[in-house]
Write an enzyme that holds these catalytic residues in place. Structure first.
Site, PDB file in Angstrom:
ATOM      1  N   GLY A  31      -1.381   6.599   2.073  1.00  0.00           N
ATOM      2  CA  GLY A  31       0.039   6.273   2.065  1.00  0.00           C
ATOM      3  C   GLY A  31       0.326   4.815   2.378  1.00  0.00           C
ATOM      4  O   GLY A  31      -0.559   3.974   2.361  1.00  0.00           O
ATOM      5  N   GLY A  36      -1.594  -1.895  -5.318  1.00  0.00           N
ATOM      6  CA  GLY A  36      -2.997  -1.490  -5.514  1.00  0.00           C
ATOM      7  C   GLY A  36      -3.069   0.004  -5.773  1.00  0.00           C
ATOM      8  O   GLY A  36      -3.676   0.462  -6.753  1.00  0.00           O
ATOM      9  N   HIS A  37      -2.422   0.785  -4.905  1.00  0.00           N
ATOM     10  CA  HIS A  37      -2.335   2.228  -5.144  1.00  0.00           C
ATOM     11  C   HIS A  37      -1.628   2.482  -6.476  1.00  0.00           C
ATOM     12  O   HIS A  37      -1.999   3.371  -7.236  1.00  0.00           O
ATOM     13  CB  HIS A  37      -1.529   2.924  -4.044  1.00  0.00           C
ATOM     14  CG  HIS A  37      -2.071   2.753  -2.656  1.00  0.00           C
ATOM     15  ND1 HIS A  37      -1.446   1.978  -1.705  1.00  0.00           N
ATOM     16  CD2 HIS A  37      -3.159   3.274  -2.045  1.00  0.00           C
ATOM     17  CE1 HIS A  37      -2.119   2.039  -0.568  1.00  0.00           C
ATOM     18  NE2 HIS A  37      -3.172   2.815  -0.743  1.00  0.00           N
ATOM     19  N   SER A 186      -2.799  -1.715   2.966  1.00  0.00           N
ATOM     20  CA  SER A 186      -1.732  -1.227   3.863  1.00  0.00           C
ATOM     21  C   SER A 186      -1.831  -1.928   5.213  1.00  0.00           C
ATOM     22  O   SER A 186      -0.836  -2.086   5.917  1.00  0.00           O
ATOM     23  CB  SER A 186      -1.855   0.282   4.056  1.00  0.00           C
ATOM     24  OG  SER A 186      -1.920   0.932   2.811  1.00  0.00           O
TER      25      SER A 186
HETATM   26  P1  AMP Z   1      -6.109   3.819   1.184  1.00  0.00           P
HETATM   27  O1  AMP Z   1      -4.696   4.296   1.168  1.00  0.00           O
HETATM   28  O2  AMP Z   1      -6.292   2.481   1.820  1.00  0.00           O
HETATM   29  O3  AMP Z   1      -7.074   4.877   1.694  1.00  0.00           O
HETATM   30  O4  AMP Z   1      -6.518   3.594  -0.345  1.00  0.00           O
HETATM   31  C1  AMP Z   1      -6.388   4.609  -1.281  1.00  0.00           C
HETATM   32  C2  AMP Z   1      -7.037   4.182  -2.572  1.00  0.00           C
HETATM   33  O5  AMP Z   1      -6.394   2.999  -3.059  1.00  0.00           O
HETATM   34  C3  AMP Z   1      -8.523   3.835  -2.396  1.00  0.00           C
HETATM   35  O6  AMP Z   1      -9.242   4.308  -3.519  1.00  0.00           O
HETATM   36  C4  AMP Z   1      -8.503   2.325  -2.348  1.00  0.00           C
HETATM   37  O7  AMP Z   1      -9.711   1.741  -2.780  1.00  0.00           O
HETATM   38  C5  AMP Z   1      -7.371   2.005  -3.306  1.00  0.00           C
HETATM   39  N1  AMP Z   1      -6.854   0.664  -3.036  1.00  0.00           N
HETATM   40  C6  AMP Z   1      -6.392   0.197  -1.844  1.00  0.00           C
HETATM   41  N2  AMP Z   1      -6.051  -1.117  -1.956  1.00  0.00           N
HETATM   42  C7  AMP Z   1      -6.321  -1.480  -3.234  1.00  0.00           C
HETATM   43  C8  AMP Z   1      -6.217  -2.690  -3.972  1.00  0.00           C
HETATM   44  N3  AMP Z   1      -5.761  -3.815  -3.415  1.00  0.00           N
HETATM   45  N4  AMP Z   1      -6.589  -2.695  -5.267  1.00  0.00           N
HETATM   46  C9  AMP Z   1      -7.065  -1.554  -5.851  1.00  0.00           C
HETATM   47  N5  AMP Z   1      -7.199  -0.374  -5.212  1.00  0.00           N
HETATM   48  C10 AMP Z   1      -6.835  -0.337  -3.924  1.00  0.00           C
END
Ligand code: AMP
Length: 281
Positions: A31, A36-37, A186
């Site tokens: 969340g 990116g998400h 995040s």
């Molecule tokens: P998180 O919410 O940080 O657990 O991330 C969820 C998904 O989003 C994971 O697969 C991360 O690798 C991806 N993600 C987070 N930040 C980025 C970003 N800057 N660029 C691409 N994917 C991202």
């Protein structure tokens, strides 16, 4: 777009989708969604009939002194983003819904999980694999989307899927950055303005490493030294690791040729940031 809080409710919906013959994409997240998400969600919406975005700050992947309590949360803003990108469901269970009191099963990908981030975060990847396996079993996606920003996570999830025969295709997605070069995360909200300036050294050092490699430099130790100098030169920085590894084994390499990744973990003030670039072919 619907927010679903329970396993039984999402299973009912998935059952109906399967009856209708829909393909399903899953985007697992914690969340506080950003672009990116968003890029993962867009790819899922484009390539599947239905998209589930899970929003779950998974307690089992946080160590005792990590930021579980203060990890940023904003489900209202998250749901607006998922809706605007054409996602169908946010799966947002409470921890008690995901983990019953007598939960006893863990999922551990040996060796790969102990390297790199696994040195300072020894339980992290077991928690990630546990929650991702549960999500795969609950949502039964055809496709799942993971960002290359968390490169080690991507390698470990692939290994888990191969070893345990999960019937899902893992789709890697490129790192999305701010215009400044800072990889979206995040956790960037924790940074002060001054720290944010220092955080740019991660991408700057990686870009310099890339230019060295493009001009023929192959010595991993030399490249690591150059990256280290750039990062150590800015205030508030403390390097956790700078590594150049084989992308299958995550073992250090001496000579940079093909199928390598340059990976960094750096504390900027109290915030631990990661970044990388990888040559996958
Ligand atoms: P998180 O919410 O940080 O657990 O991330 C969820 C998904 O989003 C994971 O697969 C991360 O690798 C991806 N993600 C987070 N930040 C980025 C970003 N800057 N660029 C691409 N994917 C991202």
């Amino acid at each position: 777009m619907k927010i679903v809080k329970t396993v039984s409710e999402i299973r009912e919906i998935i059952k109906e989708w399967r009856k209708a013959g829909y393909s399903i994409g899953l985007v697992p997240t914690m969340g506080y969604l950003h672009a990116g998400h968003g890029s993962l969600i867009k790819q899922s919406v484009k390539n599947n009939d239905k998209t589930v975005v899970s929003v779950f700050v998974n307690p089992t992947q946080f160590g005792p002194n990590e930021d579980l309590e203060k990890y940023p949360r904003d489900i209202k803003r998250d749901s607006e983003l998922v809706q605007s990108l054409g996602g169908d469901i946010i799966f947002n269970p409470e921890p008690e819904e995901m983990y019953k009191k007598n939960n006893a099963t863990t999922v551990k990908v040996e060796v790969l999980s102990q390297k790199l981030c696994g040195v300072t975060r020894p339980i992290h990847f077991a928690g990630v694999c546990q929650v991702v396996s549960k999500l795969f079993n609950i949502v039964t996606p055809d496709n799942a989307y993971f960002g290359l920003k968390d490169f080690q996570q991507y390698v470990i999830i692939n290994k888990m899927v191969e070893d345990l025969n999960f019937p899902v295709k893992i789709n890697p997605c490129a790192i999305v950055r701010e215009e400044s070069g800072l990889a979206l995360s995040s956790r960037n909200v924790y940074l002060t303005d001054e720290e944010r300036k220092s955080a740019l050294s991660l991408n700057q050092s990686l870009r310099y490493a890339k230019s060295l490699i493009s001009s023929g430099e192959k010595r991993a130790s030399f490249i690591i030294d150059e990256i280290t100098k750039i990062i150590n030169n800015v205030p508030y920085s403390k390097i956790d690791y700078v590594k150049i590894v084989d992308i299958d084994t995550l073992d250090d390499i001496d000579t940079v040729e093909n199928r390598y990744a340059v990976l960094l973990a750096v504390y900027i003030g109290k915030t631990r940031l990661i970044d990388n670039f990888a040559e996958l072919s």
